[in-house]
Design an enzyme around this catalytic site. Structure first.
Site, mmCIF file in Angstrom:
data_model
loop_
_atom_site.group_PDB
_atom_site.id
_atom_site.type_symbol
_atom_site.label_atom_id
_atom_site.label_comp_id
_atom_site.label_asym_id
_atom_site.label_seq_id
_atom_site.Cartn_x
_atom_site.Cartn_y
_atom_site.Cartn_z
ATOM 1 N N ASN A 148 -45.318 79.612 70.222
ATOM 2 C CA ASN A 148 -45.905 78.941 71.381
ATOM 3 C C ASN A 148 -44.882 78.717 72.477
ATOM 4 O O ASN A 148 -45.139 79.010 73.648
ATOM 5 C CB ASN A 148 -46.502 77.597 70.940
ATOM 6 C CG ASN A 148 -47.131 76.825 72.070
ATOM 7 O OD1 ASN A 148 -46.442 76.299 72.941
ATOM 8 N ND2 ASN A 148 -48.453 76.736 72.070
ATOM 9 N N LYS A 181 -44.134 74.072 78.669
ATOM 10 C CA LYS A 181 -45.515 73.676 78.370
ATOM 11 C C LYS A 181 -45.839 72.468 79.244
ATOM 12 O O LYS A 181 -45.653 71.310 78.856
ATOM 13 C CB LYS A 181 -45.681 73.334 76.885
ATOM 14 C CG LYS A 181 -45.247 74.446 75.939
ATOM 15 C CD LYS A 181 -45.954 75.759 76.203
ATOM 16 C CE LYS A 181 -47.431 75.690 75.919
ATOM 17 N NZ LYS A 181 -48.089 77.012 76.078
ATOM 18 N N ASP A 205 -47.944 72.671 69.133
ATOM 19 C CA ASP A 205 -49.136 73.315 68.559
ATOM 20 C C ASP A 205 -48.926 73.837 67.141
ATOM 21 O O ASP A 205 -49.457 74.895 66.776
ATOM 22 C CB ASP A 205 -49.612 74.460 69.468
ATOM 23 C CG ASP A 205 -50.349 73.947 70.696
ATOM 24 O OD1 ASP A 205 -50.605 72.742 70.778
ATOM 25 O OD2 ASP A 205 -50.665 74.760 71.578
#
Length: 290
Positions: free
Chosen positions: A24, A58, A251
């Site tokens: 991720n 992110k 995640d």
């Protein structure tokens, strides 16, 4: 632009599908290079075109205290090293128009996050890099919205666009994957990608000790969604893969274990080769006569 067109045509011709995969978020240079090497070995075994994915930032984490990544400058240096070391194309996401030019110098595919799939200025800025643009369908959007989003890319002078299904909000803390969307997204007249990991998120669905929330997920259902997607006949799969998902900083509940990647891909390829999902079913409504 010529390189982007060549890669775009290569991905469109993938049989049975192409793969966008990786952790991720960039955790370190060492970890990113390790994952790129191992995922490439597995994808190469099956002849699947691979684009390595990881994020430098992110920006939409549930909590401001959560790890976001190394940032634009350091993150792009690491992704460029992956690209050169393992001869892999790169996909990463942008959140602001100002990031597009720098990201376009490294990434081969620029990804538009689902929350931002209708943001015209961001779509146009990404399109103007000439790179392939992967637009994730918003969790709040009907698939028909992606027709307009894809057209924004084309009107900005870039024909290299693909759209990605990543689930639809189902109540406050859950997503549901409607297989019909994988068919309806074809109306955008471009490759369709299925995100088989984020689709199993439970946004802000996990309460934390000491207060606050984080996103949970249903990792055990990733094979279910993946099987459905390849049977329907998607052009590509997007999946986040981790060597230690229980300790992944972002995640973790929806990252697929690296140790099971080869096993899952082998099954999905077998399903895709049997299915006729990419061919429209010709329905004859004339009266049936014995």
């Amino acid at each position: 632009m010529d390189g982007s067109v060549e890669l775009f045509n290569h991905l469109k011709a993938a049989d049975p599908f192409f793969l966008l995969a990786g952790p991720n978020v960039i955790e370190s240079e060492e970890h990113t290079l390790k994952l790129a090497k191992l995922i490439k070995i597995i994808a190469s075994k099956f002849g699947l075109p691979l684009v390595f994915k990881s994020s430098f930032d992110k920006a939409n984490r549930t909590s401001s205290k959560s790890y976001r990544g190394p940032g634009l400058e350091e993150g792009l240096k690491i992704l460029e090293k992956v690209k050169v070391t393992y001869d892999l194309p790169i996909v990463t996401d942008v959140h602001e128009s100002s990031q597009c030019e720098a990201v376009g110098r490294v990434a081969d595919i620029i990804q538009i996050p689902a929350f931002l799939c209708r943001q015209t200025d961001l779509l146009v800025a990404a399109a103007k890099t000439g790179k392939i643009i992967n637009i994730k369908k918003g969790q709040f959007c009907a698939p028909s919205v992606m027709v307009n989003s894809a057209e924004k890319i084309r009107l900005a002078g870039n024909q290299n666009v693909m759209v990605c299904e990543r689930g639809t909000m189902f109540g406050y803390n859950d997503l549901i994957v409607d297989p019909r969307n994988l068919e309806w997204l074809r109306e955008a007249n471009c490759p369709v990608v299925a995100d088989i990991t984020h689709s199993l998120q439970q946004p802000a669905g996990k309460k934390l000790e000491g207060g606050g929330v984080a996103s949970g997920g249903l990792r055990e259902l990733i094979p279910c969604i993946a099987r459905t997607a390849v049977a329907v006949g998607v052009d590509g799969l997007f999946m986040e893969v981790h060597d230690n998902p229980l300790n992944a900083p972002v995640d973790g509940p929806t990252q697929w274990p690296l140790r099971h990647l080869e096993e899952l891909l082998e099954e999905l390829i077998a399903i895709a080769r049997i299915s006729k999902g990419k061919k429209p079913f010709e329905i004859d409504l004339a009266p049936f006569l014995e």
